[in-house]
Design a protein around this motif. Structure first.
Motif, PDB file in Angstrom:
ATOM      1  N   LEU A  87      -6.585  -4.185   3.796  1.00  0.00           N
ATOM      2  CA  LEU A  87      -6.277  -2.751   3.810  1.00  0.00           C
ATOM      3  C   LEU A  87      -7.566  -2.019   3.479  1.00  0.00           C
ATOM      4  N   ASP A  88      -8.172  -1.417   4.483  1.00  0.00           N
ATOM      5  CA  ASP A  88      -9.455  -0.741   4.326  1.00  0.00           C
ATOM      6  C   ASP A  88      -9.239   0.767   4.280  1.00  0.00           C
ATOM      7  N   GLY A  89      -9.899   1.427   3.345  1.00  0.00           N
ATOM      8  CA  GLY A  89      -9.720   2.867   3.168  1.00  0.00           C
ATOM      9  C   GLY A  89      -9.948   3.662   4.440  1.00  0.00           C
ATOM     10  N   ASP A  90     -10.995   3.328   5.200  1.00  0.00           N
ATOM     11  CA  ASP A  90     -11.273   4.056   6.444  1.00  0.00           C
ATOM     12  C   ASP A  90     -10.139   3.877   7.445  1.00  0.00           C
ATOM     13  N   ASN A  91      -9.657   2.646   7.592  1.00  0.00           N
ATOM     14  CA  ASN A  91      -8.570   2.389   8.536  1.00  0.00           C
ATOM     15  C   ASN A  91      -7.276   3.069   8.103  1.00  0.00           C
ATOM     16  N   SER A 119       4.329  -9.299  -2.677  1.00  0.00           N
ATOM     17  CA  SER A 119       5.637  -9.846  -3.062  1.00  0.00           C
ATOM     18  C   SER A 119       6.208 -10.744  -1.979  1.00  0.00           C
ATOM     19  N   ASN A 120       5.588 -10.735  -0.803  1.00  0.00           N
ATOM     20  CA  ASN A 120       5.973 -11.625   0.285  1.00  0.00           C
ATOM     21  C   ASN A 120       4.970 -12.758   0.467  1.00  0.00           C
ATOM     22  N   GLY A 121       4.148 -13.005  -0.559  1.00  0.00           N
ATOM     23  CA  GLY A 121       3.251 -14.141  -0.560  1.00  0.00           C
ATOM     24  C   GLY A 121       1.914 -13.928   0.112  1.00  0.00           C
ATOM     25  N   VAL A 122       1.604 -12.699   0.461  1.00  0.00           N
ATOM     26  CA  VAL A 122       0.371 -12.397   1.186  1.00  0.00           C
ATOM     27  C   VAL A 122      -0.771 -12.138   0.206  1.00  0.00           C
ATOM     28  N   ILE A 123      -1.963 -12.598   0.554  1.00  0.00           N
ATOM     29  CA  ILE A 123      -3.176 -12.230  -0.184  1.00  0.00           C
ATOM     30  C   ILE A 123      -3.688 -10.946   0.450  1.00  0.00           C
ATOM     31  N   VAL A 124      -3.769  -9.887  -0.345  1.00  0.00           N
ATOM     32  CA  VAL A 124      -4.135  -8.567   0.172  1.00  0.00           C
ATOM     33  C   VAL A 124      -5.524  -8.196  -0.332  1.00  0.00           C
ATOM     34  N   LEU A 125      -6.382  -7.799   0.587  1.00  0.00           N
ATOM     35  CA  LEU A 125      -7.746  -7.389   0.261  1.00  0.00           C
ATOM     36  C   LEU A 125      -7.850  -5.890   0.507  1.00  0.00           C
ATOM     37  N   CYS A 126      -7.891  -5.110  -0.566  1.00  0.00           N
ATOM     38  CA  CYS A 126      -7.963  -3.654  -0.470  1.00  0.00           C
ATOM     39  C   CYS A 126      -9.397  -3.199  -0.719  1.00  0.00           C
ATOM     40  N   SER A 127      -9.940  -2.425   0.211  1.00  0.00           N
ATOM     41  CA  SER A 127     -11.303  -1.896   0.061  1.00  0.00           C
ATOM     42  C   SER A 127     -11.234  -0.377   0.049  1.00  0.00           C
ATOM     43  N   LEU A 128     -11.299   0.199  -1.133  1.00  0.00           N
ATOM     44  CA  LEU A 128     -11.242   1.652  -1.281  1.00  0.00           C
ATOM     45  C   LEU A 128     -12.220   2.066  -2.373  1.00  0.00           C
ATOM     46  N   ILE A 129     -12.880   3.169  -2.209  1.00  0.00           N
ATOM     47  CA  ILE A 129     -13.851   3.631  -3.202  1.00  0.00           C
ATOM     48  C   ILE A 129     -13.220   3.673  -4.589  1.00  0.00           C
TER      49      ILE A 129
END
Length: 196
Positions: A58-62, A94-104
């Motif tokens: 999940l990228d801030g720009d996107n 909560s559904n087992g996903v590894i989430v990579l968040c890139s936000l300032i």
């Protein structure tokens, strides 16, 4: 008028984590524009994918082109940007996903909000590089636009960036290569039993 909402039960989280062979979690990359958040997250995503792990970036720009497209860069809008992103990340984790968040995520209060929503799934990763370094990199041309007065509320210039006080991981991209920074993230995931 208040409407009572009753969430539907789903398959247990553990069942999904067993299926995926990983632990749902959220790595929250924060730092100035140009510090390397998205680049490092993309490198981590590639390694995890190559090893058969399921992750979502999940990228801030996107996010600002869709889900958060109606938000500006005032503190109130930034807070809502973080809240929405954290709530989405919570569903995925909560559904087992590894989430990579890139936000300032420039303020401590914003990061505290994300941590409060995500609780034990949240890992704060500070991608550290000073303003001058990020300005010299300027991958999106934003620093040049800010210097011309064409970007309002620009973090680090018009709007403060509060350095994280106790992140789970600090990646100093003035000293680390992308590969070395990604390796540190992957080692963190391994040490926490999340993946690999």
């Amino acid at each position: 008028m208040r409407i009572d909402i009753h969430p539907h039960e789903t398959l247990p989280r553990h069942a999904k984590e067993v299926l995926l062979g990983q632990k749902g979690s959220v790595l929250w990359f924060c730092g100035l524009s140009g510090s390397g958040k998205s680049t490092i997250a993309a490198a981590v995503e590639q390694v995890l994918h190559d090893k058969g792990r399921f992750c979502v970036r999940l990228d801030g720009d996107n996010l600002r082109t869709g889900l958060n497209g109606n938000l500006g860069f005032s503190d109130d809008d930034r807070l809502e940007n973080i809240r929405r992103t954290a709530e989405l990340a919570k569903i995925l984790a909560s559904n087992g996903v590894i989430v990579l968040c890139s936000l300032i995520t420039p303020r401590g209060a914003f990061r505290d909000l994300a941590r409060g929503i995500l609780e034990n799934d949240f890992a704060e990763i500070y991608v550290k590089a000073d303003y001058a370094t990020c300005e010299a990199r300027d991958p999106k041309g934003l620093y040049a636009k800010a210097n011309e007065g064409n970007v309002k509320n620009f973090t680090g210039r018009d709007s403060a960036f509060e350095e994280p006080q106790d992140p789970e991981l600090v990646l100093d991209t003035e000293a680390l290569s992308v590969d070395d920074a990604a390796f540190e993230v992957l080692e963190y995931l391994r040490s926490e039993g999340i993946a690999l």
